[in-house]
Design a protein around this motif. Structure first.
Motif, mmCIF file in Angstrom:
data_model
loop_
_atom_site.group_PDB
_atom_site.id
_atom_site.type_symbol
_atom_site.label_atom_id
_atom_site.label_comp_id
_atom_site.label_asym_id
_atom_site.label_seq_id
_atom_site.Cartn_x
_atom_site.Cartn_y
_atom_site.Cartn_z
ATOM 1 N N GLN A 79 -0.468 -8.185 8.370
ATOM 2 C CA GLN A 79 -0.936 -7.326 7.277
ATOM 3 C C GLN A 79 -2.357 -6.866 7.529
ATOM 4 O O GLN A 79 -3.107 -7.474 8.291
ATOM 5 N N PHE A 80 -2.693 -5.760 6.913
ATOM 6 C CA PHE A 80 -4.039 -5.204 7.075
ATOM 7 C C PHE A 80 -4.482 -4.646 5.730
ATOM 8 O O PHE A 80 -3.667 -4.457 4.820
ATOM 9 N N ARG A 81 -5.785 -4.415 5.631
ATOM 10 C CA ARG A 81 -6.319 -3.834 4.399
ATOM 11 C C ARG A 81 -6.321 -2.317 4.500
ATOM 12 O O ARG A 81 -6.769 -1.762 5.509
ATOM 13 N N ASN A 82 -5.841 -1.676 3.467
ATOM 14 C CA ASN A 82 -5.876 -0.221 3.422
ATOM 15 C C ASN A 82 -7.329 0.260 3.554
ATOM 16 O O ASN A 82 -8.177 -0.114 2.751
ATOM 17 N N ASN A 86 -10.384 0.547 -2.906
ATOM 18 C CA ASN A 86 -11.584 0.295 -3.703
ATOM 19 C C ASN A 86 -11.718 -1.204 -3.939
ATOM 20 O O ASN A 86 -10.737 -1.946 -3.839
ATOM 21 N N ALA A 87 -12.940 -1.630 -4.325
ATOM 22 C CA ALA A 87 -13.205 -3.060 -4.510
ATOM 23 C C ALA A 87 -12.300 -3.660 -5.575
ATOM 24 O O ALA A 87 -11.904 -4.815 -5.489
ATOM 25 N N TRP A 88 -11.939 -2.868 -6.568
ATOM 26 C CA TRP A 88 -11.147 -3.396 -7.675
ATOM 27 C C TRP A 88 -9.637 -3.360 -7.403
ATOM 28 O O TRP A 88 -8.835 -3.688 -8.262
ATOM 29 N N ASP A 89 -9.232 -2.969 -6.208
ATOM 30 C CA ASP A 89 -7.802 -2.918 -5.896
ATOM 31 C C ASP A 89 -7.193 -4.307 -5.720
ATOM 32 O O ASP A 89 -5.977 -4.476 -5.805
ATOM 33 N N GLY A 90 -8.060 -5.300 -5.453
ATOM 34 C CA GLY A 90 -7.552 -6.663 -5.281
ATOM 35 C C GLY A 90 -6.570 -6.757 -4.129
ATOM 36 O O GLY A 90 -6.744 -6.103 -3.100
#
Ligand code: FES
Length: 191
Positions: A79-82, A86-90
């Motif tokens: 898995q990777f981070r999009n 945004n910071a609030w995407d969790g």
């Protein structure tokens, strides 16, 4: 002796004209206000990527991990981070994908979404197949379509190896119109 006719405007018609002017001006102001209210979100949406400095980040190379996390001949979930989150995407900005390491630096990185309606597909090493739980779509280990409703094979990310890490071009789900490629059973590449 008759009186000469007068053409001077009556006080009432003067008042009528200035009232009409006033209403016309108020109407124009309200129209202008409506245009500003309607256009603000559209302009904000169009300018947001530039204002937030996200230009060019839509597609970025992101790491899936060290090469030794992906043994040869195996398919593993990664898995990777999009990159445009945004910071609030969790945790919602974590995107899974399937990584198949053939040999050395030869990989296939599959989008987890079924090519039919996008359900997450699952890898079954016992049968060497990806299966979709929604409508029974099945794919071979190289991502090509085996059976069921999917019209094509799994979409694949572009990848490269850099500094001992496996990198993929992320930021948007691969599709036919972006960087997707369809591996055929013979190993060729379409679309
Ligand atoms: Fe996978 Fe329909 S979403 S078969």
């Amino acid at each position: 002796m008759s009186e000469a006719p007068t053409h001077a405007p009556q006080p009432d018609s003067k008042a009528e004209i200035s009232r009409r002017d006033l209403f016309a001006k108020i109407g124009m102001m309200l129209n202008g206000l409506a245009v500003v209210v309607l256009a603000t979100p559209v302009v904000g949406y169009l300018l947001a990527p530039i204002l937030r400095g996200e230009r060019g980040q839509y597609q970025r190379w992101v790491s899936l991990g060290d090469l030794d996390e992906f043994p040869e001949g195996q398919t593993r979930l990664a898995q990777f981070r999009n990159p445009i989150s945004n910071a609030w995407d969790g945790d919602t900005d974590k995107i899974p994908c399937w990584v198949r390491r053939l040999t050395g630096e030869q990989f296939q990185v599959f989008a987890i979404n079924c090519a039919h309606l996008g359900c997450p597909v699952r890898w079954f090493p016992q049968s060497g197949l990806f299966m979709c739980p929604c409508h029974g779509g099945v794919y071979y280990q190289d991502g090509s379509r085996a059976s069921g409703p999917p019209p094509r094979g799994l979409f694949q990310y572009s990848y490269k190896v850099e500094d001992g890490k496996l990198m993929i071009e992320a930021g948007q789900i691969p599709t036919l119109s972006t960087t997707a490629s369809l591996q055929t059973r013979s190993g060729g590449c379409q679309g």
